[in-house]
Design a protein around this motif. Sequence first.
Motif, mmCIF file in Angstrom:
data_model
loop_
_atom_site.group_PDB
_atom_site.id
_atom_site.type_symbol
_atom_site.label_atom_id
_atom_site.label_comp_id
_atom_site.label_asym_id
_atom_site.label_seq_id
_atom_site.Cartn_x
_atom_site.Cartn_y
_atom_site.Cartn_z
ATOM 1 N N PHE A 1 -14.612 2.359 0.666
ATOM 2 C CA PHE A 1 -14.654 3.000 1.988
ATOM 3 C C PHE A 1 -16.030 3.618 2.239
ATOM 4 O O PHE A 1 -16.603 3.475 3.332
ATOM 5 C CB PHE A 1 -13.575 4.066 2.084
ATOM 6 N N ARG B 1 -7.422 -1.456 2.163
ATOM 7 C CA ARG B 1 -8.807 -1.917 1.980
ATOM 8 C C ARG B 1 -9.043 -2.394 0.548
ATOM 9 O O ARG B 1 -9.691 -3.418 0.310
ATOM 10 C CB ARG B 1 -9.778 -0.781 2.339
ATOM 11 N N THR B 2 -8.498 -1.656 -0.425
ATOM 12 C CA THR B 2 -8.665 -2.040 -1.829
ATOM 13 C C THR B 2 -7.912 -3.321 -2.139
ATOM 14 O O THR B 2 -8.410 -4.194 -2.848
ATOM 15 C CB THR B 2 -8.171 -0.907 -2.752
ATOM 16 N N ASP C 1 -18.704 1.029 3.101
ATOM 17 C CA ASP C 1 -18.593 0.536 4.476
ATOM 18 C C ASP C 1 -19.027 1.592 5.482
ATOM 19 O O ASP C 1 -19.699 1.292 6.472
ATOM 20 C CB ASP C 1 -17.156 0.089 4.759
ATOM 21 N N SER D 1 0.828 -1.205 0.000
ATOM 22 C CA SER D 1 0.000 0.000 0.000
ATOM 23 C C SER D 1 0.860 1.252 0.000
ATOM 24 O O SER D 1 0.613 2.198 -0.750
ATOM 25 C CB SER D 1 -0.931 -0.003 1.214
ATOM 26 N N GLU E 1 -10.738 3.893 9.915
ATOM 27 C CA GLU E 1 -11.812 2.923 10.056
ATOM 28 C C GLU E 1 -13.140 3.599 9.687
ATOM 29 O O GLU E 1 -13.403 4.717 10.141
ATOM 30 C CB GLU E 1 -11.880 2.400 11.491
ATOM 31 N N HIS F 1 -7.244 -5.719 -0.063
ATOM 32 C CA HIS F 1 -8.028 -6.803 0.526
ATOM 33 C C HIS F 1 -9.209 -7.158 -0.376
ATOM 34 O O HIS F 1 -9.540 -8.331 -0.553
ATOM 35 C CB HIS F 1 -8.537 -6.394 1.912
ATOM 36 N N HIS F 2 -9.835 -6.122 -0.935
ATOM 37 C CA HIS F 2 -10.982 -6.346 -1.822
ATOM 38 C C HIS F 2 -10.553 -7.108 -3.073
ATOM 39 O O HIS F 2 -11.240 -8.035 -3.508
ATOM 40 C CB HIS F 2 -11.607 -5.007 -2.208
ATOM 41 N N ARG G 1 -10.130 8.176 4.033
ATOM 42 C CA ARG G 1 -10.472 6.825 3.580
ATOM 43 C C ARG G 1 -9.574 5.740 4.147
ATOM 44 O O ARG G 1 -9.899 4.557 4.053
ATOM 45 C CB ARG G 1 -10.478 6.747 2.048
ATOM 46 N N HIS G 2 -8.432 6.129 4.719
ATOM 47 C CA HIS G 2 -7.542 5.145 5.337
ATOM 48 C C HIS G 2 -7.909 4.894 6.805
ATOM 49 O O HIS G 2 -7.316 4.040 7.440
ATOM 50 C CB HIS G 2 -6.084 5.600 5.223
ATOM 51 N N SER H 1 -4.899 1.624 -1.391
ATOM 52 C CA SER H 1 -5.227 1.430 0.015
ATOM 53 C C SER H 1 -5.232 -0.046 0.397
ATOM 54 O O SER H 1 -5.456 -0.929 -0.446
ATOM 55 C CB SER H 1 -6.600 2.036 0.335
ATOM 56 N N GLY I 1 -9.857 3.405 -3.837
ATOM 57 C CA GLY I 1 -10.505 2.712 -2.722
ATOM 58 C C GLY I 1 -11.595 3.528 -2.041
ATOM 59 O O GLY I 1 -12.204 3.068 -1.068
#
Length: 241
Positions: free
Chosen positions: A228, A15-16, A231, A7, A173, A18-19, A170-171, A13, A224
């Motif tokens: 974000f 999160r991205t 969620d 990252s 939680e 992981h997606h 966006r980074h 990110s 990402g």
Amino acid sequence: MKVKEVSQLTGVSVRTLHHYDDIGLLTPDRTTQAGYRLYSDDNLATLQQILFFRELGFSLKKIKELLTSPAFSRQEAFEMQRKMLLEKRKQLDSMINTIEKTIQHGRGELVMTNEEKFKGFDFGENPYEQEARERWGDNAVDESNKKAIQFGPELGEEMNRIYFSLAGVRHMEPSSDEAQARIGEWFTFLNKMGSYSLEAFAGLGEMYVADERFTKNIDQFGEGLALFMRDAMAVYVKKGK
């Protein structure tokens, strides 16, 4: 490399990433016993290819189809991407030339024709409007367009401000106080344009990820961001019930 290191290196990110793993688009070569994803150099090369495709407007579904095809050639894909990026650069160069001439025109240094003022623009139709009419009817879309005209340019400015504001967190939680405060601004903004229940708000968030057109447009403000927002919107709705 661990996912956080990837990252930091790429700007994508966590999160991205992981997606991408969840949908089978980019699966790390190894996972430790503790559950840490470990990315190889080959994984990084694939990620680079994915990002080139994303920049050119390909959906994640289409990218996955291409990468998993038996006929896929990484080198041929790079050649194709290069050609498409050159075409994109050609259009951007044309638009830059137009805006430079417009600045000179404003200074009185040259005279532009009306045709020259719009050279380089893509005046394609709104890709969402017909679908929106089919889903919600002409009245709903006409009312939305009417409000857009009523608010004028301020509407777009406010929308962009909120997107940039969300991209800045966006980074974090999605459940954090800061993220929830900013996604609350988005809920309020949408209800200026129409009437969104909490359930409709959550459904819209799901569409941001499920519909690649929405994802592409939203992620222009930050890789990402769509994921974000989905969620954060889900958390907002849960807290609001």
